[in-house]
Write a protein that holds these residues in place. Structure first.
Motif, PDB file in Angstrom:
ATOM      1  N   ILE A 137       0.799  -1.222   0.000  1.00  0.00           N
ATOM      2  CA  ILE A 137       0.000   0.000   0.000  1.00  0.00           C
ATOM      3  C   ILE A 137       0.836   1.279   0.000  1.00  0.00           C
ATOM      4  O   ILE A 137       0.346   2.350  -0.320  1.00  0.00           O
ATOM      5  N   LYS A 138       2.133   1.195   0.334  1.00  0.00           N
ATOM      6  CA  LYS A 138       2.954   2.386   0.602  1.00  0.00           C
ATOM      7  C   LYS A 138       2.943   3.427  -0.512  1.00  0.00           C
ATOM      8  O   LYS A 138       3.035   4.621  -0.227  1.00  0.00           O
ATOM      9  N   ASP A 139       2.840   3.032  -1.758  1.00  0.00           N
ATOM     10  CA  ASP A 139       2.838   3.988  -2.871  1.00  0.00           C
ATOM     11  C   ASP A 139       1.446   4.527  -3.182  1.00  0.00           C
ATOM     12  O   ASP A 139       1.270   5.274  -4.144  1.00  0.00           O
ATOM     13  N   HIS A 140       0.460   4.123  -2.374  1.00  0.00           N
ATOM     14  CA  HIS A 140      -0.928   4.493  -2.650  1.00  0.00           C
ATOM     15  C   HIS A 140      -1.596   5.209  -1.483  1.00  0.00           C
ATOM     16  O   HIS A 140      -2.822   5.332  -1.457  1.00  0.00           O
ATOM     17  N   THR A 141      -0.810   5.652  -0.501  1.00  0.00           N
ATOM     18  CA  THR A 141      -1.386   6.288   0.675  1.00  0.00           C
ATOM     19  C   THR A 141      -0.390   7.228   1.337  1.00  0.00           C
ATOM     20  O   THR A 141       0.820   7.119   1.110  1.00  0.00           O
ATOM     21  N   ASP A 142      -0.912   8.109   2.152  1.00  0.00           N
ATOM     22  CA  ASP A 142      -0.053   8.949   2.992  1.00  0.00           C
ATOM     23  C   ASP A 142      -0.152   8.522   4.457  1.00  0.00           C
ATOM     24  O   ASP A 142       0.207   9.259   5.353  1.00  0.00           O
ATOM     25  N   PHE A 143      -0.630   7.286   4.683  1.00  0.00           N
ATOM     26  CA  PHE A 143      -0.691   6.724   6.031  1.00  0.00           C
ATOM     27  C   PHE A 143       0.725   6.683   6.604  1.00  0.00           C
ATOM     28  O   PHE A 143       1.686   6.425   5.877  1.00  0.00           O
ATOM     29  N   PRO A 144       0.878   6.921   7.912  1.00  0.00           N
ATOM     30  CA  PRO A 144       2.221   6.934   8.492  1.00  0.00           C
ATOM     31  C   PRO A 144       2.993   5.634   8.250  1.00  0.00           C
ATOM     32  O   PRO A 144       2.418   4.542   8.305  1.00  0.00           O
ATOM     33  N   TYR A 145       4.291   5.780   8.012  1.00  0.00           N
ATOM     34  CA  TYR A 145       5.196   4.640   7.867  1.00  0.00           C
ATOM     35  C   TYR A 145       5.340   3.960   9.229  1.00  0.00           C
ATOM     36  O   TYR A 145       5.540   4.627  10.239  1.00  0.00           O
ATOM     37  N   ILE A 146       5.248   2.640   9.250  1.00  0.00           N
ATOM     38  CA  ILE A 146       5.404   1.886  10.486  1.00  0.00           C
ATOM     39  C   ILE A 146       6.837   1.351  10.519  1.00  0.00           C
ATOM     40  O   ILE A 146       7.193   0.480   9.722  1.00  0.00           O
ATOM     41  N   PRO A 147       7.686   1.871  11.425  1.00  0.00           N
ATOM     42  CA  PRO A 147       9.075   1.407  11.496  1.00  0.00           C
ATOM     43  C   PRO A 147       9.176   0.019  12.134  1.00  0.00           C
ATOM     44  O   PRO A 147       8.187  -0.509  12.663  1.00  0.00           O
TER      45      PRO A 147
END
Length: 164
Positions: free
Chosen positions: A94-104
């Protein structure tokens, strides 16, 4: 064997007393692919006191009489879900399709209050369905709770059939 999957609809789930997790999502079709677009909103900070679970059920004849299926994500901390399952499987997808926070790697808890978009995220096609998945109408329900009360979630309906 490949399957045909028709994503019919996605519905946000209201809370028992208040809705703190809101999903306003919709399916669109682009050629043979299904895309999901919309927003995910957390109306409050979500910490270790928030749980998450997913259940699945199907109806072989497509009626509203659903039978529970063992494909589930058992109830656990929402923070732990994001730290493990989401980080490993969901975030790369999903990372390229949202501005949801990155989970480290160490996780992110509490989860921040905010609203994030989902844009043109491609959903699974029929080659990813387990061979033993029953054909019919499927219902996948996500339930998010705080102190034993539902505060949000979503339900996805999809029809699975043999690819002809």
């Amino acid at each position: 064997m490949d399957y045909n999957i028709v994503f019919e609809r996605v519905e946000g789930r209201k809370g028992d007393e208040e809705t703190l997790v809101e999903n306003v999502l919709r399916f669109t079709r682009s050629g043979t692919d299904y895309l999901i677009n919309g927003r995910l909103t957390y109306h409050d900070i979500l910490g270790e006191d928030v749980t998450h679970e997913v259940t699945t059920a199907y109806s072989a004849d497509g009626s509203s009489l659903f039978r529970l299926h063992p494909y589930t994500v058992q109830k656990s901390s929402l923070c732990e879900f994001y730290k493990t399952f989401y980080r490993e499987y969901g975030q790369p997808w999903i990372k390229d399709h949202t501005d949801f926070p990155y989970i480290p790697e160490g996780g992110l808890c509490p989860l921040p209050k905010g609203s994030w978009y989902v844009k043109d995220m491609k959903l699974l096609n029929g080659t990813k369905v387990p061979l033993h998945a029953p054909r019919g109408l499927w219902k996948v329900e996500q339930k998010i709770e705080r102190k034993g009360k539902v505060i949000g979630g979503l339900t996805i309906y999809a029809r699975v059939s043999d690819l002809i």
